[in-house]
Design a protein around this motif. Structure first.
Motif: not given
Length: 69
Positions: A9-10, A13-18, A52-53, A55
């Motif tokens: 996750c960015s 923008s924590p909701a932006n994950c891939h 990036e984090r 998750a």
């Protein structure tokens, strides 16, 4: 070969994950048990991606099969 698929996750923008396959040559010798416990190589890989984090992650034998986490 163990493939590690990470959910990243960015930080901006924590909701932006891939999902991303993070397997490198360093992971070739990782056992399934080591992977499930959070392979030390994964921490090293994350240090190279400070924006990036991590998750979640999963360990797969062989290639990524396209399934979502």
């Amino acid at each position: 070969m163990i493939v590690i698929i990470a959910v990243l996750c960015s930080l901006s923008s924590p909701a932006n994950c891939h999902e991303q396959t993070v397997t490198t040559s360093d992971f070739a010798a990782v056992s399934m048990q080591s992977c499930l416990m959070g392979a030390p190589q994964l921490a090293d890989w994350m240090n190279q991606h400070p924006n990036e984090r991590l998750a979640a992650w999963r360990c797969v034998i062989g290639a990524k099969d396209g399934r979502k986490a």
